[in-house]
Design an enzyme around this catalytic site. Sequence first.
Site, mmCIF file in Angstrom:
data_model
loop_
_atom_site.group_PDB
_atom_site.id
_atom_site.type_symbol
_atom_site.label_atom_id
_atom_site.label_comp_id
_atom_site.label_asym_id
_atom_site.label_seq_id
_atom_site.Cartn_x
_atom_site.Cartn_y
_atom_site.Cartn_z
ATOM 1 N N GLU A 88 50.786 48.995 27.868
ATOM 2 C CA GLU A 88 51.884 49.367 26.758
ATOM 3 C C GLU A 88 51.235 48.989 25.127
ATOM 4 O OE1 GLU A 88 54.905 50.245 27.459
ATOM 5 O OE2 GLU A 88 54.076 50.361 29.171
ATOM 6 N N TRP A 107 49.802 52.530 23.994
ATOM 7 C CA TRP A 107 51.470 53.207 23.333
ATOM 8 C C TRP A 107 51.450 52.586 22.068
ATOM 9 C CZ3 TRP A 107 53.243 57.309 24.628
ATOM 10 C CH2 TRP A 107 53.552 57.909 26.292
ATOM 11 N N TRP A 120 73.269 70.940 19.694
ATOM 12 C CA TRP A 120 74.232 69.382 20.419
ATOM 13 C C TRP A 120 75.185 69.434 20.201
ATOM 14 C CZ3 TRP A 120 69.883 66.513 22.732
ATOM 15 C CH2 TRP A 120 68.844 67.100 22.353
ATOM 16 N N ASN A 168 62.806 47.753 28.728
ATOM 17 C CA ASN A 168 62.496 48.999 28.308
ATOM 18 C C ASN A 168 63.094 50.002 29.367
ATOM 19 O OD1 ASN A 168 59.973 50.283 26.882
ATOM 20 N ND2 ASN A 168 58.872 50.419 28.915
ATOM 21 N N TRP A 182 69.469 62.576 19.889
ATOM 22 C CA TRP A 182 68.736 61.762 19.949
ATOM 23 C C TRP A 182 68.728 60.728 18.727
ATOM 24 C CZ3 TRP A 182 64.492 61.143 16.184
ATOM 25 C CH2 TRP A 182 64.099 62.200 15.737
ATOM 26 N N TRP A 235 62.312 57.514 21.634
ATOM 27 C CA TRP A 235 63.830 58.353 21.604
ATOM 28 C C TRP A 235 63.747 60.085 21.733
ATOM 29 C CZ3 TRP A 235 69.017 57.902 22.632
ATOM 30 C CH2 TRP A 235 69.403 57.145 22.774
#
Length: 514
Positions: A308, A311, A339, A377, A395, A418
């Site tokens: 993590e 990341w 969208w 998370n 998004w 996202w």
Amino acid sequence: MSVGAENSRQGSIKPSSRPYRRSLVILRRDLRIDDHQALAHACHLSESVQLLFVFDRAILDALPDRADRRVEFIWESLRSLESGAALAGSLITVHAHAQDALPELVKALAVDAVFFNHDDDPYALCRDGHLTQALRAMQIGCFSYKDHVVFERSEILTQASKPYSVFTPYKQSWLKRLAAQQEAIAEAKVDQRRLMAPDPAQQSACRALAHSRDWGLWFGTPPSLEAIGFRSTNLSQLRVPVGANGARALLKDFAGRIDRYDKARDFPALKGPSYLSVHLRFGTISIRELTRLALQAASSGAQTWLSELIWRDFYMQILYHFPHVVRQSFKPEYDLIAWEDGSKASADFQAWCHGQTGYPLVDAAMRQLLQSGYMHNRLRMVTASFLCKDLGLDWRWGEAWFAQHLLDFDLAANNGGWQWAASSGCDAQPYFRIFNPVSQSEKFDREARFIRRYLPEIAQLSDKQIHAPWEMGGLDAQAIGFKLGSDYPLPIVNHDQARKKTLERYQVVKRAKL
């Protein structure tokens, strides 16, 4: 050389020479004095050092809510920092437009050099570029350092000397580079405690800190929240630990749980996460210290947690190399998606924002965000998938909502998360992977402990009924006096139908790739 220092000015300076009489360290996302690159170097090279924090109006004036937990967290952390014995009287705090005010402040303070740590957000790069140019024109020393990540910018590149755009090979290179550094440290017989620590001896840092009165100045304590245009939130009621001391307490607690992190982290009702994300965001604790903890623990839980942290580095370097992701999809073809729009889309978005979708796990997560500024998370992934792939909404709408409400909001991580959920991001996330909010609920909150905490209106439903209340029989609902549609919303979308529509919507991307 250990991980840490990167000097923005060319050439080397003998550490013992202390060439600067008065230096200024500008704090931003590094609200601590321990294991702090810019501060350590400034104190090593200067006779006297002051610290400065600017409540930047360019950022604060744009915030829509005057009761913002992040501003209060920063304010409380600065109060904690300033009240410490080592720093008393050494912190100057002002409220101004940083880009315009910083050169004037530097001139007014009559310093010889300015030190600060890197920040790769687009606005921060512009601000720091402006400051660097101004300082050079004023013939004032300007030094900046890597501090908020382990590896930054172009330190981890492919064999073709290009930035990575997929996480797994990036992680492999990251670990390989770290291992090489550890081996070099071992061969040099350097104390392992120096691993990833600032190069100058940290012990010398505080000796150079000057009280503002030593410079003929008196700035007093940091301005009140009201003085900078904000008011108190429920931060204290939430018992969020603030400042370096708060981070230290959380780290101590997590050190006893880190070995179970891989098994506990996916269950929102369990105490699985480290809860250190806000402290990483504002730098009340060093990323190097957290990485050392993960390496020393060496368990499967610690390795998962280290992933993590990697990341986090990954998304930071994506933002640095591909700044277009702030407003566009990392993969351009995903900007072709049509969208949903119009009044129905707006109503669906409001239902999502305020936890009124009719899907309990989604609604509980969204209410957790509103009430606390935090979201687990896994639930960030579930709610993001629901917005993009159940409701068919852009998004960027969800990213902006999270940016407004998350206490630990970080542009790189929020954007990366996202775009991952929308499948438009840099990692190989297929668009046909769509979270089912009911099965996620049944798997990760089976006893509905989390749901019941944030949705008291359905707390009386059984463990079987609560994950999908619309499937209850009429007699069962009547027996407990529960009326779907008034006591709790009907689902605003049918997941199976929405999944089919999403696959059709994303076909435009598939065709664009052909």
